[in-house]
Each structure stands twice: as C-alpha cells, then as structure tokens.
Design an enzyme around this catalytic site. Structure first.
Site, mmCIF file in Angstrom:
data_model
loop_
_atom_site.group_PDB
_atom_site.id
_atom_site.type_symbol
_atom_site.label_atom_id
_atom_site.label_comp_id
_atom_site.label_asym_id
_atom_site.label_seq_id
_atom_site.Cartn_x
_atom_site.Cartn_y
_atom_site.Cartn_z
ATOM 1 N N GLU A 33 -8.244 3.636 -10.609
ATOM 2 C CA GLU A 33 -8.127 3.639 -9.148
ATOM 3 C C GLU A 33 -7.922 5.053 -8.611
ATOM 4 O O GLU A 33 -7.018 5.785 -9.030
ATOM 5 C CB GLU A 33 -6.955 2.726 -8.728
ATOM 6 N N LYS A 81 -3.566 -8.520 -15.839
ATOM 7 C CA LYS A 81 -3.687 -7.071 -15.648
ATOM 8 C C LYS A 81 -2.300 -6.483 -15.419
ATOM 9 O O LYS A 81 -1.474 -7.070 -14.714
ATOM 10 C CB LYS A 81 -4.614 -6.768 -14.462
ATOM 11 N N ASP A 117 -2.446 -8.282 -6.924
ATOM 12 C CA ASP A 117 -1.187 -8.309 -6.183
ATOM 13 C C ASP A 117 -1.369 -7.674 -4.801
ATOM 14 O O ASP A 117 -0.435 -7.629 -4.004
ATOM 15 C CB ASP A 117 -0.043 -7.658 -6.972
ATOM 16 N N SER A 118 -2.619 -7.227 -4.504
ATOM 17 C CA SER A 118 -2.954 -6.831 -3.132
ATOM 18 C C SER A 118 -2.824 -8.036 -2.200
ATOM 19 O O SER A 118 -2.852 -7.876 -0.973
ATOM 20 C CB SER A 118 -4.372 -6.255 -3.074
ATOM 21 N N GLU A 168 -0.216 -2.542 -14.809
ATOM 22 C CA GLU A 168 -0.395 -1.140 -14.436
ATOM 23 C C GLU A 168 0.368 -0.223 -15.382
ATOM 24 O O GLU A 168 1.543 -0.469 -15.683
ATOM 25 C CB GLU A 168 0.103 -0.919 -12.995
HETATM 26 O O1 KIV Z 1 -4.342 -5.789 -6.549
HETATM 27 C C1 KIV Z 1 -5.510 -5.372 -6.468
HETATM 28 O O2 KIV Z 1 -6.300 -5.780 -5.613
HETATM 29 C C2 KIV Z 1 -5.937 -4.377 -7.430
HETATM 30 C C3 KIV Z 1 -7.247 -3.701 -7.200
HETATM 31 C C4 KIV Z 1 -7.095 -2.697 -6.135
HETATM 32 C C5 KIV Z 1 -7.819 -3.132 -8.426
HETATM 33 O O3 KIV Z 1 -5.240 -4.087 -8.363
#
Ligand code: KIV
Length: 272
Positions: A190, A121, A52-53, A123
């Site tokens: 992280e 994934k 989600d980056s 969090e």
């Molecule tokens: O969204 C992302 O790129 C991430 C990484 C920083 C692990 O969750």
C-alpha cells in the site's frame, strides 16, 4: 511472458500464484455486505477483501482501529453467502493479533470457522512473524500487508507514501521475502513508490497486490466505495473512480422525495 487468461471456476490461493506465474494480473476489491459482494463476484473479480476499511466506509470511523473481530465476522459472513467464484480474504482487525501469536491464531480461527472465509490478512512484517507462522501452521492461508499499514496510522502520523527512504525500503523488501518464506500466498503493498513495488514483485514468487503501489504490482485492489464514487472527499492520486455514485444516488433519492411530496409516487399502476 504469456498474458493468455485461464478460466478459474473458483479462485483459490493457488490460482493467484498461478496467475502471477502466467503473467495474468489479479483483480481484488473490497466488499462488506451480501448485495455488493454478489455484484462484485458476478463481475469476475478474483479476490474479495472484507477489509477493515469497513470501519471507515461502513461505520464512519476516521481510522480502521475501532472495528471489532465480531463486526469483521458479521461482514465476512454476509459476503460469503453471496459468492460463487471469488477468493474471500478477511482482515484480522487491530487489537486481535498484536498482543501474542496465540491470540492471533484464535482470531484467525474464529474468522474461518464463523464466517466460512478462505484466508486472512494481517498487517506488518518481522514484528508479526510468530503470529503468521502459527496461523499458517493451523492450515489457514495468510495474505501479508506492507507499506502503509493503516492499523499503525498513529505511529506514522500521516497517510503519505511510505518507504521513500532507503532504510525503510530495504526493510520492506526483507519483510516481503520473510512473508514469502513463512508461506504467505500474497502481499498487499500500500502506497509505496512504483519502483519499489517493481523490485519487490521481482524478488518474490508470490503475487503482490498494489493499492497506490503503481503498475508493476501483480494485481490491484481498491475500496469498492472509492471505485464507485460513493465516497467523494477521499481523493488520493492512485484512485481511479469509475462512477460518481455519490451524485447519482443523491439525485435519484432527491427525485424520490420530490415524487412523494408531489403525490406522484405511487401512481395508479404502482398500487394494489
Ligand atoms: O481494509 C482494506 O480495505 C485494505 C485495503 C486498503 C488493502 O486493507
């Protein structure tokens, strides 16, 4: 511990656990589009994270919170079309799993069904236990994410290193053990102290993937734009830039502008 590398024609969640068992470090990178994913996959990166980056590096938002489930599915679909070897993991975005486990499962199913991704994934630790259970029960592999969890940035207030204090470190270790017990296949750690990463990695049999978690993680992940130096204002200590594409692309594009303005491009050989 053996470091001999086994060939994986297609990386699966089982391959990652296998890599940890055999002492082979896991490489993971983000990608959000077809062309970049093709390059990353061809370079034999084990795991591609459709993170989600994308909210930051693709859409220019300050945080990861605004990206939607539909937008994540769009990115994931483009990545899936490109890959032949890597395992593709997709972030379930903020607001698509926190309210209740049924919503979490619906979001995970949409990602898997509409994009063809291999895993999701989420969090958090104990707070999302029921959601993780429900998703796993549906047969969808889950990667955890502990430490600095950017979807909670407004709760933390800053992007500084997490779990430096005993209490938070203890909770993180418990969360990691819980995620393993529930059936997660790997956990991103992280921005936590290297010593804590070591402790967690030694306490669980599933792989840890660090970003700012130091050398003891079972694997490493970076955002591809950071690794290639396409971003230049983000300079955390953990980041190793392998290129300075911001400058290289900028000068190539400036040269193109000059060539167009000077009537140098296209030349006689570059026309029909
Ligand atoms: O969204 C992302 O790129 C991430 C990484 C920083 C692990 O969750």
């Amino acid at each position: 511990m053996s470091t001999a590398k086994k060939e994986y024609k297609r990386v699966t969640v089982k391959s990652l656990v296998d890599m940890k068992k055999h002492g082979e470090k896991i490489s993971m990178l983000t990608a959000y589009d077809y062309s970049m994913a093709k390059i990353v996959d061809s370079a034999n990166v084990d795991v591609i994270l459709v993170g989600d980056s994308a909210s930051n590096v693709m859409a220019g938002h300050e945080t990861t919170l605004p990206i939607t489930l539909d937008q994540m599915i769009y990115h994931a679909t483009s990545v899936i079309r490109a890959i032949e070897r890597a395992l593709v993991v997709v972030d379930i975005p903020f607001g698509s799993y926190q309210s209740d486990p049924k919503e979490a499962l619906r979001s995970a199913i949409r990602i898997m069904k509409e994009s063809g991704a291999h895993a999701v994934k989420l969090e958090g630790g104990i707070e999302i236990k029921e959601s993780v259970k429900r998703i796993l029960n549906a047969g969808i592999p889950v990667m955890g994410h502990l430490g600095l969890t950017p979807q909670s940035i407004y709760k933390f207030g800053t992007y500084t290193v997490r779990a430096k204090e005993e209490e938070e470190a203890e909770k993180l270790i418990e969360d990691a053990k819980l995620l393993e017990k529930l059936g997660c296949f790997a956990i991103v750690l992280e921005k936590i102290p290297a010593a804590l990463t070591k402790k967690v990695s030694e306490s669980i049999s599933i792989p840890t993937i660090g970003i700012g978690g130091g050398k003891h993680a079972d694997g490493q992940v970076l955002v591809i734009h950071d690794l290639l130096g396409m971003t230049h204002e983000f300079n955390p200590r953990f980041l190793r830039r392998y290129m300075n594409l911001y400058e290289e692309m900028g000068s190539a594009i400036s040269q193109y502008v000059t060539d167009v303005k000077n009537r140098d491009f296209p030349n006689d050989d570059e026309q029909y």
